[in-house]
Design a protein around this motif. Structure first.
Motif, PDB file in Angstrom:
ATOM      1  N   ALA A  88     -13.673  -4.096  10.445  1.00 44.80           N
ATOM      2  CA  ALA A  88     -13.433  -3.050  11.469  1.00 44.80           C
ATOM      3  C   ALA A  88     -13.668  -3.469  12.688  1.00 44.80           C
ATOM      4  O   ALA A  88     -14.680  -3.951  13.175  1.00 44.80           O
ATOM      5  CB  ALA A  88     -14.029  -1.599  11.075  1.00 44.80           C
ATOM      6  N   GLN A  89     -12.748  -3.409  13.625  1.00 42.97           N
ATOM      7  CA  GLN A  89     -12.906  -3.352  15.118  1.00 42.97           C
ATOM      8  C   GLN A  89     -13.169  -4.932  15.742  1.00 42.97           C
ATOM      9  O   GLN A  89     -13.539  -5.079  16.615  1.00 42.97           O
ATOM     10  CB  GLN A  89     -13.931  -2.540  15.765  1.00 42.97           C
ATOM     11  CG  GLN A  89     -13.882  -1.150  15.535  1.00 42.97           C
ATOM     12  CD  GLN A  89     -12.600  -0.629  15.892  1.00 42.97           C
ATOM     13  OE1 GLN A  89     -12.504  -0.679  17.231  1.00 42.97           O
ATOM     14  NE2 GLN A  89     -12.160   0.317  15.098  1.00 42.97           N
ATOM     15  N   THR A 120      -6.737   2.082   7.288  1.00 48.13           N
ATOM     16  CA  THR A 120      -6.565   3.631   6.817  1.00 48.13           C
ATOM     17  C   THR A 120      -7.707   4.195   6.258  1.00 48.13           C
ATOM     18  O   THR A 120      -8.862   3.543   6.096  1.00 48.13           O
ATOM     19  CB  THR A 120      -5.391   3.661   5.916  1.00 48.13           C
ATOM     20  OG1 THR A 120      -5.820   2.790   4.581  1.00 48.13           O
ATOM     21  CG2 THR A 120      -4.098   2.857   6.183  1.00 48.13           C
ATOM     22  N   ALA A 127      -4.417  -1.004   5.557  1.00 44.88           N
ATOM     23  CA  ALA A 127      -4.345  -1.477   7.422  1.00 44.88           C
ATOM     24  C   ALA A 127      -3.265  -1.471   8.023  1.00 44.88           C
ATOM     25  O   ALA A 127      -2.042  -1.756   7.239  1.00 44.88           O
ATOM     26  CB  ALA A 127      -5.186  -2.771   7.495  1.00 44.88           C
ATOM     27  N   SER A 128      -3.051  -1.315   9.377  1.00 40.41           N
ATOM     28  CA  SER A 128      -1.897  -1.268  10.058  1.00 40.41           C
ATOM     29  C   SER A 128      -2.272  -1.857  11.523  1.00 40.41           C
ATOM     30  O   SER A 128      -3.283  -1.967  11.881  1.00 40.41           O
ATOM     31  CB  SER A 128      -1.121  -0.152  10.215  1.00 40.41           C
ATOM     32  OG  SER A 128      -1.968   0.646  10.679  1.00 40.41           O
ATOM     33  N   THR A 129      -1.333  -2.346  12.204  1.00 43.65           N
ATOM     34  CA  THR A 129      -1.338  -2.483  13.746  1.00 43.65           C
ATOM     35  C   THR A 129      -0.195  -1.901  14.352  1.00 43.65           C
ATOM     36  O   THR A 129       0.511  -1.199  13.720  1.00 43.65           O
ATOM     37  CB  THR A 129      -1.062  -4.083  14.049  1.00 43.65           C
ATOM     38  OG1 THR A 129       0.053  -4.648  13.813  1.00 43.65           O
ATOM     39  CG2 THR A 129      -2.389  -4.850  13.432  1.00 43.65           C
ATOM     40  N   ILE A 153      -7.321  -5.120  13.324  1.00 42.83           N
ATOM     41  CA  ILE A 153      -6.540  -4.072  12.413  1.00 42.83           C
ATOM     42  C   ILE A 153      -6.926  -2.690  12.510  1.00 42.83           C
ATOM     43  O   ILE A 153      -8.268  -2.573  12.868  1.00 42.83           O
ATOM     44  CB  ILE A 153      -6.403  -4.632  11.146  1.00 42.83           C
ATOM     45  CG1 ILE A 153      -7.863  -4.928  10.582  1.00 42.83           C
ATOM     46  CG2 ILE A 153      -5.533  -5.854  10.961  1.00 42.83           C
ATOM     47  CD1 ILE A 153      -8.021  -4.951   9.018  1.00 42.83           C
ATOM     48  N   GLU A 154      -6.394  -1.669  12.104  1.00 44.57           N
ATOM     49  CA  GLU A 154      -6.579  -0.338  12.002  1.00 44.57           C
ATOM     50  C   GLU A 154      -6.578   0.102  10.607  1.00 44.57           C
ATOM     51  O   GLU A 154      -5.631  -0.095   9.770  1.00 44.57           O
ATOM     52  CB  GLU A 154      -5.630   0.624  12.691  1.00 44.57           C
ATOM     53  CG  GLU A 154      -5.957   2.241  12.756  1.00 44.57           C
ATOM     54  CD  GLU A 154      -5.172   3.106  13.631  1.00 44.57           C
ATOM     55  OE1 GLU A 154      -5.118   4.303  13.444  1.00 44.57           O
ATOM     56  OE2 GLU A 154      -4.360   2.476  14.400  1.00 44.57           O
ATOM     57  N   CYS A 199       3.258  -1.980  10.226  1.00 42.29           N
ATOM     58  CA  CYS A 199       2.582  -0.876   9.814  1.00 42.29           C
ATOM     59  C   CYS A 199       1.834  -1.441   8.588  1.00 42.29           C
ATOM     60  O   CYS A 199       0.615  -0.975   8.097  1.00 42.29           O
ATOM     61  CB  CYS A 199       3.468   0.096   8.954  1.00 42.29           C
ATOM     62  SG  CYS A 199       2.975   1.450   8.250  1.00 42.29           S
TER      63      CYS A 199
END
Length: 232
Positions: free
Chosen positions: A130-131, A118, A152-154, A115-116, A158
């Motif tokens: 993270a990562q 925010t 978080a998003s991918t 996930i990315e 979103c």
């Protein structure tokens, strides 16, 4: 002992790696399987409510009436800002109970991937993920609820995670799924969905093996930090 009530819709979609940190934090948890009643309402009902995933949509209440009951339970609980965690369908139900629209995304996001976070998400317990590839398994999405913070998003979806204050957390993805423990029950239980989406179970199995033990440890750290941050 503090109490945690866990609404489970599919038997193999359980607490997974979240069970250990819950027990370590002093929670005694009880599963409420779909069709067999819901946790008691009211502030004295349970200290923590966790709503797990299922292969149905929030908008299918006419077909699956239990969804209306769960939204009613969540609406009262969220209004009081009582500690509540939603995973996959659980996150979508929280979003719906908070007034957000839940709807088909038009694509199946099924597989392992990171996930990315925010900027806001990077300062929350989700920072532990993270990562790190987590399990994605959904075809629906939701708008960000009023008053919620996007975490978080991918690239495909979103709104992957959100919170409302320290006590309410919704995660579209399955951080509780332990890749080191295998996911055969998921592959068999959702075989029809995988076939319909044209997804090879061997790809998911390979992704689980590649994930090793990293996700399990990070997921436990994430849940531990979130539980420590809960407020009465």
């Amino acid at each position: 002992m503090k109490t945690a009530s866990v609404i489970r819709h599919v038997h193999f979609e359980d607490l997974g790696t979240f069970a250990e940190p819950l027990a370590r934090a002093g929670f005694e948890f009880t599963y409420y399987d779909v069709g067999h009643g819901l946790p008691p309402r009211g502030p004295a009902g349970t200290d923590l409510l966790i709503v797990l995933g299922a292969p149905v949509g929030v908008y299918e209440g006419d077909t699956y009436p239990f969804l209306h009951d769960e939204i009613d339970l969540l609406t009262a609980r969220l209004k009081a800002r009582q500690p509540t965690l939603g995973i996959c369908l659980g996150a979508q139900l929280i979003a719906g109970a908070l007034g957000a629209k839940v709807y088909p995304s038009g694509v199946k996001e099924i597989g392992w991937g990171p996930i990315e976070l925010t900027e806001a998400g990077a300062s929350t317990p989700l920072r532990h993920l993270a990562q790190t590839p987590v399990l994605h398994w959904h075809g629906d999405t939701f708008d960000l609820p009023p008053g919620a913070i996007h975490l978080a998003s991918t690239a495909v979806c979103c709104n992957q995670a959100f919170c409302v204050g320290p006590n309410i957390l919704g995660m579209q993805f399955h951080a509780e799924a332990d890749p080191s423990d295998g996911i055969e029950a998921w592959l068999v239980g959702h075989a029809a969905e995988l076939a319909s989406a044209g997804i090879d179970p061997r790809m998911l199995r390979a992704g689980a093996k590649a994930g090793g033990t990293s996700l399990a440890a990070k997921a436990r750290d994430m849940v531990t930090e979130w539980l420590n941050g809960l407020r009465p």
